[in-house]
Design an enzyme around this catalytic site. Sequence first.
Site, mmCIF file in Angstrom:
data_model
loop_
_atom_site.group_PDB
_atom_site.id
_atom_site.type_symbol
_atom_site.label_atom_id
_atom_site.label_comp_id
_atom_site.label_asym_id
_atom_site.label_seq_id
_atom_site.Cartn_x
_atom_site.Cartn_y
_atom_site.Cartn_z
ATOM 1 N N TRP A 62 -69.490 -34.426 44.896
ATOM 2 C CA TRP A 62 -69.759 -33.319 45.807
ATOM 3 C C TRP A 62 -68.612 -33.236 46.823
ATOM 4 C CZ3 TRP A 62 -70.520 -33.277 51.141
ATOM 5 C CH2 TRP A 62 -70.933 -32.047 51.673
ATOM 6 N N ASP A 122 -77.778 -16.203 53.552
ATOM 7 C CA ASP A 122 -77.916 -17.497 52.894
ATOM 8 C C ASP A 122 -79.306 -18.088 53.167
ATOM 9 O OD1 ASP A 122 -77.133 -20.253 51.885
ATOM 10 O OD2 ASP A 122 -75.179 -19.292 51.830
ATOM 11 N N ASP A 123 -79.428 -19.371 52.978
ATOM 12 C CA ASP A 123 -80.684 -20.115 53.048
ATOM 13 C C ASP A 123 -81.379 -19.914 54.401
ATOM 14 O OD1 ASP A 123 -82.694 -21.899 52.473
ATOM 15 O OD2 ASP A 123 -81.382 -23.643 52.228
ATOM 16 N N LYS A 159 -76.881 -15.236 45.348
ATOM 17 C CA LYS A 159 -76.262 -16.564 45.215
ATOM 18 C C LYS A 159 -77.363 -17.503 44.738
ATOM 19 C CE LYS A 159 -73.996 -20.114 48.098
ATOM 20 N NZ LYS A 159 -73.549 -20.403 49.497
ATOM 21 N N ASP A 174 -78.551 -20.999 43.826
ATOM 22 C CA ASP A 174 -78.155 -22.361 44.148
ATOM 23 C C ASP A 174 -78.973 -23.387 43.358
ATOM 24 O OD1 ASP A 174 -76.652 -24.313 45.430
ATOM 25 O OD2 ASP A 174 -76.980 -23.478 47.429
ATOM 26 N N CYS A 202 -74.106 -21.165 42.058
ATOM 27 C CA CYS A 202 -73.804 -22.222 43.012
ATOM 28 C C CYS A 202 -74.679 -23.425 42.698
ATOM 29 C CB CYS A 202 -74.054 -21.755 44.441
ATOM 30 S SG CYS A 202 -73.661 -22.985 45.706
ATOM 31 N N ASP A 239 -68.525 -27.019 48.040
ATOM 32 C CA ASP A 239 -68.922 -26.844 49.432
ATOM 33 C C ASP A 239 -67.797 -27.261 50.378
ATOM 34 O OD1 ASP A 239 -71.403 -25.835 48.876
ATOM 35 O OD2 ASP A 239 -72.455 -27.740 49.084
#
Length: 878
Positions: free
Chosen positions: A339, A506-507, A620, A622, A670, A692
Amino acid sequence: MVQPWFRSKKNLLICWAMTLGLGCGHVLGADSARTIRLSAMDLSFMETGWGQAQADRSVDRNPLTIAGTQYSHGVGTHAESSYTIAVNGATRFTAKVGVDDEVRGNPASVEFVIVVDGRDTFRSGIMKPGMAAKQVDIALAGAKTMELKVTDGGDGVSYDHADWAEAEFTCSGIAPAIPPEKQPIQILTSRSAMTLFTAKDRRLYQLGYGASEKVIPAPRRNPAREDEFYPPSGNGYIFEPAIQAIHADGNTSTDLVTDTVQTETVDDNISLTRIALKDSRYPFYVTLCFRAYRQQDVIEQWAEIRHQENGPVTLYRYASSSPVVEAKNYWLTHFHGDWAQEAQWIEEPLTSGMKILDSKIGVRAHQYRSAMFTLALNQQAREDRGEVIGGTLAWSGSFQFAFEVDKDNHLRMLCGINPFGSQYRLESGQTFTTPAMLWSFSRNGKGQVSRNFHRWARQYGLRDGDKPRPILLNNWEATDMNFDENLIVSLFDGARELGVELFLLDDGWFGNKYPRNNDRAGLGDWEVNVKKLPHGLSYLADEANKRGLRFGIWTEPEMVNPASELYEKHPEWAIRQAHREPQTSRNQLNLDMSRPEVKEFVWKCIDDLFGPNPAISYTKWDCNRYVTQPGSTWLRPDQQTHLLIDYNKALYEVMARMAEKYPHVQAMLCSGGGGRVDYGALRYFHSFWPSDNTDPRSRVKIQWGYSHLFPACAMSTHATRMGSRPLKFTLDVAMSGAFGLDMDVRKLSPADRKTVAHAIALFKQTLRDIVQFGDLYRLASPYDGDVAAMHFVTADQSKAVLFIYQLNNGQANVVKPQGLNPQRKYRVREVNLLQGTASQLKENDRVLDGATLMQQGLTSPCTKENQSAVILFDGTAQ
């Protein structure tokens, strides 16, 4: 230049021709009949016990003579001999057979046998030197196949020179020919060919994979078993097999022989070849499928496995592809990481033994290892020269690439789903289809392999690969999960002023009982958080649209937090092992996609997101954890090892439904970064998030690695403030792909706002089409020195853009662009300069021809750490 032969050349003595002369199927008039001589057919397919079959001569190349009579035409061969013919429109076969006089005085004895459709139709009896020729006259009307055999008469093959004198067919309609299953099978692209053939033992072997104009010799005798193209386990093959199964009766061996070969033209660019193999004893079948993309020089291979046995068959290994290479040396380039450190490049030699690159983590399986590689033959890989093979598996789950160099320095590449923990119980009548392995060959270095894959991906491997990717602004860096409706709407104006085309939320937008205010709760509860967004998602999308912005949304539908209403209702839906404490990662668990109701739930999450909110035009998707406890409460005990395979296949079904029902919704793939970068998932997506880690210095290497097999239009390359690098350097790195922003634009100074807006305008108006649809030439590697440079050139060579990134302090480097038209004149201009600065490029605003630019190059204007330059070559404006 050394040709990369696949398996031994030692016994390859005869050159075969793809054109079979009179035997290749010319159509005659319906009422006409003619004779076709056996000697006019391609005799390279005639098996001989010694020497090689000769047209109109004896096997020793003398005139054909039997018992003192000389014959002007026919075929000379040597026992044991066999020649199989597809009868087609032949109605009669005649010949005079006997032992050639050239062996008189020696103990020769043979028998001529003709087999028609599996039945002996003619036997000459034992024939010896000096015996008169025997007449052959066989009716063939309605027959399918004919085999001409010469046996050794039961006393060995010494001096067994046998003649098929005056052998000819009477033909009406399509002429007799070599059966397709006996011919070399060529999987052809414009500049490469993979060539296979069926040997005397009926098994499938490989001749070569290389330049298409290279004539591949055919073996006269049966190859060694280690040459087998798709080797099965347990019946003589002693190395790592491509397929391993336990049959319904417990037999652990498999023996595959060629059944049929079919090739069809899909369109003017694609051909599909299907080679059906079957077990010699069991109703067990493997069909090897090859889709060849002519213009892109890419071959896609997969296997379809089925059976009709009285009970289930357990598959232990089932490679997608297993070619074998022969060269002096092998240099493997592969890509590892973690990562925030994805796609780190390494090249190493392969030596005797086995090298395995693999993943065992099932979901976001590419976190530590990318499912791609290049293989250079005979020397280390170069960008612009040398023979290179590129490969990647179109699969999002656990994979294995096993490279085994054997005692003869031959290299087999076993590629497919990782067999670890993946035994598959296949029921009778069920078909197991492996993921596709993609191959490309180049004689001009790994740069050409990359361009082959990029061109293929833009046309076939990505959704809408011919459409520009939007410049987006993501709210994550500005707000994290701490936002409300008014704050998000306030960001729209800043995005619009900069020239951004899309806003991505986003989130953090969902969950009520368990609100998504951090990563510890809410996953699985995909209803809008009414406190944060009281007017819902359509309101936000409409507000964005009013400002000329498209609107996108983040989602992670495969996951669940234990702190969620979904988990309270359905804890059995999570992947976990019985009798073990559940292990979370990022405070979440994977949903069991092998369970039908879970697959339908995930689809409903997507459908309920886009259906009621038609103004959402981007997502997106994820995936922020892999599997550590691969257990399912749905699957039977004997099916537990199906879990990670069925998971990914179910995932693709949902992704395919999304792409089909919502074609207007563009999608970014993603997985906490590059945990899912493969052409299995990308066929349903427009781009992927490489990492990321958005520090531009790190991104230079990460994007460099992915560029080996994935095109710039597929890489979401966003400018952020991570690493606190100079803004120009950050923007210049981000403009080498699908450009976007992840920053709090409210905090930008007026000067920085102008810099960002200028870069966005430049990219939209001038650079986007060159970068996203142009051919990439990697000029200077960040792994080799202080500078990295890459060059994008349009297909018509009318425009190009050069990116130079100075990673450490150093001298001014000469950078030589590639791919330009040598005769064309280009105006050279450095662009994306900071306001108030002038270019330090010596050639700035000069007009130079392509040959001069490529041969002499440019002196980089960058010498200091974190300097960068973007240089435009315009062949349309002088």
